[in-house]
Design a protein around this motif. Sequence first.
Motif, PDB file in Angstrom:
ATOM      1  N   GLY A   1      37.756 -95.994  72.359  1.00  0.00           N
ATOM      2  CA  GLY A   1      38.330 -97.083  73.138  1.00  0.00           C
ATOM      3  C   GLY A   1      39.071 -98.119  72.336  1.00  0.00           C
ATOM      4  N   VAL A   2      39.343 -97.852  71.055  1.00  0.00           N
ATOM      5  CA  VAL A   2      40.006 -98.820  70.189  1.00  0.00           C
ATOM      6  C   VAL A   2      41.286 -98.216  69.617  1.00  0.00           C
ATOM      7  CG1 VAL A   2      39.811-100.144  68.043  1.00  0.00           C
ATOM      8  CG2 VAL A   2      37.848 -99.960  69.560  1.00  0.00           C
ATOM      9  N   SER A   3      42.339 -99.035  69.560  1.00  0.00           N
ATOM     10  CA  SER A   3      43.568 -98.649  68.874  1.00  0.00           C
ATOM     11  C   SER A   3      44.164 -99.935  68.303  1.00  0.00           C
ATOM     12  CB  SER A   3      44.552 -97.973  69.833  1.00  0.00           C
ATOM     13  OG  SER A   3      45.731 -97.588  69.149  1.00  0.00           O
ATOM     14  N   CYS A   4      43.830-100.245  67.057  1.00  0.00           N
ATOM     15  CA  CYS A   4      44.133-101.550  66.473  1.00  0.00           C
ATOM     16  C   CYS A   4      44.422-101.432  64.985  1.00  0.00           C
ATOM     17  CB  CYS A   4      42.943-102.503  66.643  1.00  0.00           C
ATOM     18  SG  CYS A   4      42.741-103.231  68.290  1.00  0.00           S
ATOM     19  N   SER A   5      44.900-102.538  64.431  1.00  0.00           N
ATOM     20  CA  SER A   5      45.028-102.673  62.988  1.00  0.00           C
ATOM     21  C   SER A   5      43.835-103.438  62.431  1.00  0.00           C
ATOM     22  CB  SER A   5      46.316-103.423  62.633  1.00  0.00           C
ATOM     23  OG  SER A   5      47.443-102.604  62.777  1.00  0.00           O
ATOM     24  N   ALA A   6      43.652-103.326  61.129  1.00  0.00           N
ATOM     25  CA  ALA A   6      42.604-104.055  60.419  1.00  0.00           C
ATOM     26  C   ALA A   6      43.011-104.102  58.950  1.00  0.00           C
ATOM     27  CB  ALA A   6      41.248-103.372  60.590  1.00  0.00           C
ATOM     28  N   ALA A   7      42.235-104.851  58.158  1.00  0.00           N
ATOM     29  CA  ALA A   7      42.559-104.992  56.733  1.00  0.00           C
ATOM     30  C   ALA A   7      41.363-104.600  55.884  1.00  0.00           C
ATOM     31  CB  ALA A   7      42.973-106.431  56.417  1.00  0.00           C
ATOM     32  N   LEU A   8      41.612-103.815  54.844  1.00  0.00           N
ATOM     33  CA  LEU A   8      40.591-103.432  53.877  1.00  0.00           C
ATOM     34  C   LEU A   8      40.428-104.571  52.870  1.00  0.00           C
ATOM     35  CD1 LEU A   8      38.822-100.923  52.921  1.00  0.00           C
ATOM     36  CD2 LEU A   8      40.677-100.507  51.277  1.00  0.00           C
ATOM     37  N   ILE A   9      39.208-105.120  52.746  1.00  0.00           N
ATOM     38  CA  ILE A   9      38.971-106.216  51.795  1.00  0.00           C
ATOM     39  C   ILE A   9      38.040-105.801  50.659  1.00  0.00           C
ATOM     40  CG2 ILE A   9      39.423-108.018  53.496  1.00  0.00           C
ATOM     41  CD1 ILE A   9      36.342-108.378  53.685  1.00  0.00           C
ATOM     42  N   ASP A  10      37.475-104.621  50.751  1.00  0.00           N
ATOM     43  CA  ASP A  10      36.517-104.109  49.773  1.00  0.00           C
ATOM     44  C   ASP A  10      36.416-102.620  50.067  1.00  0.00           C
ATOM     45  OD1 ASP A  10      33.959-104.809  47.929  1.00  0.00           O
ATOM     46  OD2 ASP A  10      33.342-103.373  49.463  1.00  0.00           O
ATOM     47  N   ASN A  11      35.969-101.821  49.102  1.00  0.00           N
ATOM     48  CA  ASN A  11      35.938-100.383  49.387  1.00  0.00           C
ATOM     49  C   ASN A  11      34.956-100.001  50.496  1.00  0.00           C
ATOM     50  OD1 ASN A  11      33.736-100.934  47.754  1.00  0.00           O
ATOM     51  ND2 ASN A  11      33.888 -99.022  46.599  1.00  0.00           N
ATOM     52  N   TRP A  12      34.041-100.930  50.870  1.00  0.00           N
ATOM     53  CA  TRP A  12      33.119-100.687  51.978  1.00  0.00           C
ATOM     54  C   TRP A  12      33.505-101.420  53.265  1.00  0.00           C
ATOM     55  CZ3 TRP A  12      29.184 -97.260  52.225  1.00  0.00           C
ATOM     56  CH2 TRP A  12      28.646 -96.758  51.027  1.00  0.00           C
ATOM     57  N   TRP A  13      34.371-102.429  53.193  1.00  0.00           N
ATOM     58  CA  TRP A  13      34.506-103.387  54.295  1.00  0.00           C
ATOM     59  C   TRP A  13      35.936-103.540  54.798  1.00  0.00           C
ATOM     60  CZ3 TRP A  13      30.383-105.206  56.788  1.00  0.00           C
ATOM     61  CH2 TRP A  13      29.144-105.185  56.130  1.00  0.00           C
ATOM     62  N   VAL A  14      36.019-103.699  56.141  1.00  0.00           N
ATOM     63  CA  VAL A  14      37.270-103.911  56.853  1.00  0.00           C
ATOM     64  C   VAL A  14      37.085-105.112  57.772  1.00  0.00           C
ATOM     65  CG1 VAL A  14      38.747-102.927  58.664  1.00  0.00           C
ATOM     66  CG2 VAL A  14      37.961-101.480  56.779  1.00  0.00           C
ATOM     67  N   VAL A  15      38.126-105.923  57.962  1.00  0.00           N
ATOM     68  CA  VAL A  15      38.062-107.031  58.917  1.00  0.00           C
ATOM     69  C   VAL A  15      39.152-106.866  59.964  1.00  0.00           C
ATOM     70  CG1 VAL A  15      37.055-108.660  57.277  1.00  0.00           C
ATOM     71  CG2 VAL A  15      39.530-108.562  57.524  1.00  0.00           C
ATOM     72  N   THR A  16      38.838-107.329  61.195  1.00  0.00           N
ATOM     73  CA  THR A  16      39.812-107.317  62.274  1.00  0.00           C
ATOM     74  C   THR A  16      39.431-108.389  63.285  1.00  0.00           C
ATOM     75  OG1 THR A  16      41.024-105.877  63.820  1.00  0.00           O
ATOM     76  CG2 THR A  16      38.635-105.580  63.704  1.00  0.00           C
ATOM     77  N   SER A  17      40.186-108.509  64.366  1.00  0.00           N
ATOM     78  CA  SER A  17      39.901-109.512  65.391  1.00  0.00           C
ATOM     79  C   SER A  17      38.790-109.017  66.313  1.00  0.00           C
ATOM     80  CB  SER A  17      41.159-109.813  66.201  1.00  0.00           C
ATOM     81  OG  SER A  17      41.608-108.652  66.873  1.00  0.00           O
ATOM     82  N   ALA A  18      38.184-109.965  67.049  1.00  0.00           N
ATOM     83  CA  ALA A  18      37.050-109.619  67.905  1.00  0.00           C
ATOM     84  C   ALA A  18      37.420-108.615  68.983  1.00  0.00           C
ATOM     85  CB  ALA A  18      36.481-110.887  68.537  1.00  0.00           C
ATOM     86  N   ASP A  19      38.627-108.723  69.532  1.00  0.00           N
ATOM     87  CA  ASP A  19      39.030-107.805  70.599  1.00  0.00           C
ATOM     88  C   ASP A  19      39.186-106.372  70.107  1.00  0.00           C
ATOM     89  OD1 ASP A  19      39.047-109.879  72.397  1.00  0.00           O
ATOM     90  OD2 ASP A  19      41.217-110.215  72.285  1.00  0.00           O
ATOM     91  N   CYS A  20      39.262-106.191  68.795  1.00  0.00           N
ATOM     92  CA  CYS A  20      39.434-104.855  68.224  1.00  0.00           C
ATOM     93  C   CYS A  20      38.124-104.260  67.709  1.00  0.00           C
ATOM     94  CB  CYS A  20      40.448-104.907  67.088  1.00  0.00           C
ATOM     95  SG  CYS A  20      42.136-105.213  67.635  1.00  0.00           S
ATOM     96  N   ALA A  21      37.011-104.919  67.992  1.00  0.00           N
ATOM     97  CA  ALA A  21      35.722-104.426  67.499  1.00  0.00           C
ATOM     98  C   ALA A  21      35.428-103.032  68.054  1.00  0.00           C
ATOM     99  CB  ALA A  21      34.613-105.383  67.906  1.00  0.00           C
ATOM    100  N   PRO A  22      35.090-102.067  67.191  1.00  0.00           N
ATOM    101  CA  PRO A  22      34.706-100.741  67.675  1.00  0.00           C
ATOM    102  C   PRO A  22      33.528-100.833  68.633  1.00  0.00           C
ATOM    103  CG  PRO A  22      35.097-100.689  65.320  1.00  0.00           C
ATOM    104  CD  PRO A  22      35.128-102.135  65.717  1.00  0.00           C
ATOM    105  N   ARG A  23      33.600-100.053  69.690  1.00  0.00           N
ATOM    106  CA  ARG A  23      32.554-100.082  70.702  1.00  0.00           C
ATOM    107  C   ARG A  23      31.669 -98.848  70.682  1.00  0.00           C
ATOM    108  NH1 ARG A  23      36.837-103.006  72.728  1.00  0.00           N
ATOM    109  NH2 ARG A  23      38.100-101.267  73.460  1.00  0.00           N
ATOM    110  N   SER A  24      31.929 -97.937  69.763  1.00  0.00           N
ATOM    111  CA  SER A  24      31.079 -96.757  69.630  1.00  0.00           C
ATOM    112  C   SER A  24      31.222 -96.202  68.222  1.00  0.00           C
ATOM    113  CB  SER A  24      31.465 -95.687  70.660  1.00  0.00           C
ATOM    114  OG  SER A  24      32.602 -94.968  70.246  1.00  0.00           O
ATOM    115  N   SER A  25      30.283 -95.333  67.861  1.00  0.00           N
ATOM    116  CA  SER A  25      30.305 -94.749  66.519  1.00  0.00           C
ATOM    117  C   SER A  25      31.412 -93.719  66.359  1.00  0.00           C
ATOM    118  CB  SER A  25      28.952 -94.089  66.224  1.00  0.00           C
ATOM    119  OG  SER A  25      28.670 -93.089  67.192  1.00  0.00           O
ATOM    120  N   SER A  26      32.144 -93.441  67.448  1.00  0.00           N
ATOM    121  CA  SER A  26      33.228 -92.459  67.352  1.00  0.00           C
ATOM    122  C   SER A  26      34.526 -93.077  66.832  1.00  0.00           C
ATOM    123  CB  SER A  26      33.482 -91.809  68.718  1.00  0.00           C
ATOM    124  OG  SER A  26      33.855 -92.783  69.675  1.00  0.00           O
TER     125      SER A  26
END
Length: 258
Positions: free
Chosen positions: A39-64
């Motif tokens: 249910g997600v189709s968005c951009s995000a930014a890699l800030i660390d090899n483990w971590w990505v940040v994005t806006s609240a509306d783009c939060a993944p809603r499932s493990s898929s």
Amino acid sequence: MNLLLVVVALGLAGASPLQDYKVCRPHSKPWQVYLHGGGVSCSAALIDNWWVVTSADCAPRSSSTIASLGEHDVTVSEGTEQHIQVSQVIHHSPYRSARSPLHSLVMIRLAQPARLTRYVQPIPLPTTCPQPGETCSVSGWGSTVPNQYEPHQQMKCITVPIVDDQTCENTFPEYLYWSPGMVCAGQSNTDNCMNNGGSVMVCDGQLQGVQWFRHGCQNPADPSVYTKLCRYNRWINDVMERYGPLRPTTTLPPRTTE
């Protein structure tokens, strides 16, 4: 004959005035992440090899949901991509409260660390806040033409000026309230539309925003709104420390923290 072909080609190009030419130089934004699935189709930014940040509306809603790194054209395989499952989603809270500012920010922990290459690199967090008049770059997938839909394909780049808070707030609809966690960019006679949630704003080589409201895609005279990342350095670093590297095979359920 060759001249005739050139004239015809120019005529055909002129017949499509809404065509979008803002395609980025391929792989010039190695921190850009494409979130898709679940249910997600968005951009995000890699800030660390483990971590990505994005806006609240783009939060993944499932493990898929999958985080694809090293992307340019999301419709083809270019041999540069890394596709990594989302492991954990951490919302900054409260997102919407009568007594608190809005905080449209989500951190996403990957199920395994990104492999850093020339096509996949983190973007530094900001050391200062952006200032009105400063020129920044916004990147994402989708149309950069106001009021025109375009399916996700090649990454787009636009150049935007930071707009002072009061000028931006004056363009807000009645239902929307200003928050110190906002920063605005784009105005009349400049690039101002990136029709892709979570689009990444970079100023002077530092991550300064992820897109929150695409006002410039409805009215080119209105600035678009981004989460003001310089206000969240402490929270971001606290989250990375608290949920520090785990075994790559560990999959965790979404959690919310302040």
